[in-house]
Motif scaffolding. Structure first.
Motif, PDB file in Angstrom:
ATOM      1  N   ARG A  50     -13.149  30.743   4.733  1.00 31.40           N
ATOM      2  CA  ARG A  50     -13.064  31.190   3.341  1.00 31.40           C
ATOM      3  C   ARG A  50     -12.268  32.492   3.251  1.00 31.40           C
ATOM      4  NH1 ARG A  50     -19.116  30.289   0.936  1.00 31.40           N
ATOM      5  NH2 ARG A  50     -19.059  28.019   1.031  1.00 31.40           N
ATOM      6  N   PRO A  51     -11.462  32.615   2.207  1.00 36.43           N
ATOM      7  CA  PRO A  51     -10.702  33.872   2.071  1.00 36.43           C
ATOM      8  C   PRO A  51     -11.653  35.026   1.742  1.00 36.43           C
ATOM      9  CG  PRO A  51     -10.341  32.440   0.183  1.00 36.43           C
ATOM     10  CD  PRO A  51     -11.148  31.659   1.165  1.00 36.43           C
ATOM     11  N   ARG A  99     -12.753  38.210  -0.105  1.00 32.41           N
ATOM     12  CA  ARG A  99     -12.461  38.771  -1.437  1.00 32.41           C
ATOM     13  C   ARG A  99     -12.773  40.224  -1.485  1.00 32.41           C
ATOM     14  NH1 ARG A  99     -14.227  34.103  -5.681  1.00 32.41           N
ATOM     15  NH2 ARG A  99     -13.315  32.450  -4.532  1.00 32.41           N
TER      16      ARG A  99
END
Length: 150
Positions: A147-148, A150
């Motif tokens: 997952r990127p 954030r």
């Protein structure tokens, strides 16, 4: 000839001129400590992963050959079964596995199943191998995408 005699330090206010407070941080001791810690952890890290210490007996027997590569059984989206790249029916699966593995029930087998196949088809293939005595059967899957942050 004149000589000037003064009190305790000469100059104004009685302070000596050569001594001033230094506003520097000496990092040499910090670097020394960090290098010692680095060496200690480099030596100790391999020792921590060993586990339970055991004194193993010695033998003259040669090491057992091991098949490092697992055998792949694939269940395609249409339900067809493949051993490596050879298509095989479920009724002939055990015979082909015994021929390929030299009837070794300890052979490692990885089952690759398409995610769209029916659950029952996958159980049928795995149950056939399990009934034949193959105990080291595993399932292959892809790792999730990271997952990127954030």
């Amino acid at each position: 000839m004149g000589v000037q005699l003064s009190g305790s330090g000469g100059g104004r206010g009685g302070r000596k001129r050569g001594y001033r407070p230094l506003a520097e941080i000496n990092v040499t001791p910090l670097v020394d400590v960090m290098l010692v810690l680095l060496i200690v952890f480099m030596v100790a890290a391999p020792l921590m992963s060993v586990g339970v210490p055991v004194d193993l007996p010695r033998t003259q027997a040669p090491p057992m050959p091991q098949n490092k590569d697992p055998l792949f059984v694939t269940v395609a989206p249409d339900g067809k079964v493949f051993v490596q790249e050879t298509e095989v029916g479920v009724d002939n699966l055990v015979a082909l596995l015994e021929a390929v593995t030299n009837a070794n029930p300890e052979a490692r087998i990885i089952v690759r199943g398409d995610k769209s196949i029916q659950y029952g088809r996958m159980l049928e293939v795995m149950g056939t191998m399990s009934a034949a005595g193959y105990t080291k059967v595993g399932l292959a899957a892809n790792l999730p995408e990271p997952r990127p942050v954030r």
